[in-house]
Design a protein around this motif. Sequence first.
Motif, short mmCIF file in Angstrom:
data_model
loop_
_atom_site.label_atom_id
_atom_site.label_comp_id
_atom_site.label_asym_id
_atom_site.label_seq_id
_atom_site.Cartn_x
_atom_site.Cartn_y
_atom_site.Cartn_z
N ARG A 266 0.85 -1.25 0.02
CA ARG A 266 -0.04 0.03 0.08
C ARG A 266 1.03 1.22 0.05
O ARG A 266 2.04 1.37 0.63
CB ARG A 266 -0.97 0.08 1.30
CG ARG A 266 -0.17 0.18 2.57
CD ARG A 266 -1.39 0.27 3.47
NE ARG A 266 -0.50 0.63 4.99
CZ ARG A 266 -0.43 -0.52 5.83
NH1 ARG A 266 -0.49 -1.89 5.34
NH2 ARG A 266 0.37 -0.36 6.94
N PRO A 267 0.54 2.30 -0.43
CA PRO A 267 1.29 3.51 -0.59
C PRO A 267 1.28 4.32 0.78
O PRO A 267 0.37 4.32 1.27
CB PRO A 267 0.55 4.64 -1.71
CG PRO A 267 -0.91 3.95 -1.62
CD PRO A 267 -0.81 2.56 -1.43
N GLY A 268 2.39 4.72 1.08
CA GLY A 268 2.72 5.11 2.43
C GLY A 268 2.84 6.85 2.17
O GLY A 268 3.08 7.42 3.10
N CYS A 269 2.75 7.24 0.95
CA CYS A 269 2.73 8.80 0.71
C CYS A 269 1.91 9.10 -0.55
O CYS A 269 1.82 7.87 -1.44
CB CYS A 269 4.18 9.12 0.75
SG CYS A 269 5.03 8.31 -0.68
N LEU A 270 1.71 10.31 -1.04
CA LEU A 270 0.87 10.37 -2.10
C LEU A 270 1.48 10.13 -3.26
O LEU A 270 0.97 9.83 -4.35
CB LEU A 270 0.50 11.85 -2.11
CG LEU A 270 -0.57 12.27 -0.96
CD1 LEU A 270 -0.76 13.98 -1.10
CD2 LEU A 270 -1.79 11.45 -0.75
#
Length: 444
Positions: free
Chosen positions: A237-241
Amino acid sequence: MRNWLDNHKNDTVRTQMYYAKQGIITDDMKYVAEVEGLDPELVRSEIARGRLIIPANINHRHVKPMAIGLASKCKINANIGSSALASDINGEIEKVDMSLKYGADTIMDLSTGGDLDAIREAVIAHSTVPVGTVPMYQIIHDCGGDINNLSIDVMLSTLEKQAKQGVSYFTIHAGFLLRFMPYVAKRKMGIVSRGGSLMASWMMHYHKENPFYEAYDAILDICRRYDVSLSLGDSLRPGCLYDASDEAQLSELKILGELTLRAWEKDVQVMIEGPGHVPLNQVERNMKIEQEYCHEAPFYILGPLTTDIAAGYDHISSAIGAAVGGWHGASMLCYVTPKEHLGLPNAEDVRIGIIAYKIAAHSADIARGRFGARDVDDAMSDARYAFDWNKQFSLALDPDRAKEYHDETLPQDVFKDAEFCSMCGPKFCSYKITQQIMDNHSIN
C-alpha cells in the motif's frame, strides 16, 4: 451465544460461505439480516457470491455476528495493541471497552510486545465484536525475533493457535511476490506495511518466494476449520501520495484477486485490504479497480489519507478519504487515530479515531442512499429546532462529548430547556427568530 453451532458440530466444514453455498441460512445470517434490515436470503446469496462476509470464528461463541460487504452498512475497525515499549493487558482491555462503547464494528489486536497470547486471549474474551490479527507479528515472536528463522511450520502453527483462540480474521500478506521488489525501488517511501517489510526482508535474504503465498492452501485449510475470514493484506500500500496507485500497489492487488478465487473454492470468506495514502481525486478510481481485480470482494481500506502533512490530525485527513472511499464502494474503514505516524494510541486516541470514522462511515451510507441511513440526522434536526438538548445529546455519535461542550458554559439543568445556546444567546438564535416569524405572520 451462538448455540446453532452445536447442531452442526459434526459438519466437516462450518464456514458461513459453505452453508450459504448449500442454500442454508444460518442463525448468524438471520441475525445480520435483522440488524441490517435486509432479506435473509439476500444475505445468504451475497455470502455465497463472496460480496459479503460474516467474520465469526466458531470458537468466539459470544461474538455478535456482523456483516462486511456491499449490501450492508459501511463498517469501521479499531486497531489496538501493545508494543515493545508499552505492554499492559489492562490497558488493552480499556481500549476494547472504548471501542465497544463508541461503536467499533471490529477490533484488530496488533500487539507486538508483551505476552502476545495472553493479551489476545483477554481481548477476545472481552470483545463482543470480531477480533482480527496480523499473525506475522506473533510469528516473528515465535521465531525468536529474527525473521530469517521463519519457517512454514512455525507460520502454520501460529495461525492454528490463533484460530483456536477465536480470532475471526487474519491479515495475511500473501500477495506480495518476490518479483515485485524492483517496483518498490522506484518508490519514495518503499514499504510502509510492517508485515510487508518483514516479508520483503525474508524474501531478499533467501531469495525465495513469499512463504505465505507458497503455503496458501495450507492456510486456507486452517481458516476453513475455524471459519476464520482472510483479510488479504496490502503489503505494498502507498505510504505517501507520491506512491499512490503505482505499479507495486496494483500488481499486488491483481494477485490478491487470484488468491480470492482460490479461497472461495475452499469456502473461505475473504476481504481485501486497501491503500493508505491516496490523493482525493484517485480514491474513487482505487475503489473501482479493487472491485474489478478482486471480483467485488469486500474492500477494507486504511483511510485513505488524502494529504501527508496532517501529523497529529491524521484522523481528519484520513476520514476525508474514508468517506469518499465508502461512498464509492468500500465496505469497511480501518480507523486512524491522531497518533498515526507519531506513537502508540491510548484509550482517548481510540475514542477520537472511532468517532472520526463513524462520521465517515455514516456519511458514506447517506451518500449511497442506504435505506434509513438519514433517519437519525432528520431526528437530530427536529431536536435542534425544538431546542431539545437532551435529545440532541442522545442522538450524537459521541453523546458524552456533545453534552460536555454544551455544559462548558451552560452547565445548570435549567439550560437544558433553554431556547438558545452560548453561541448566539437568547436574542440572536436564528431558529427562535424563524419560529417567531412563522407564528407572528401565520406562515405555514
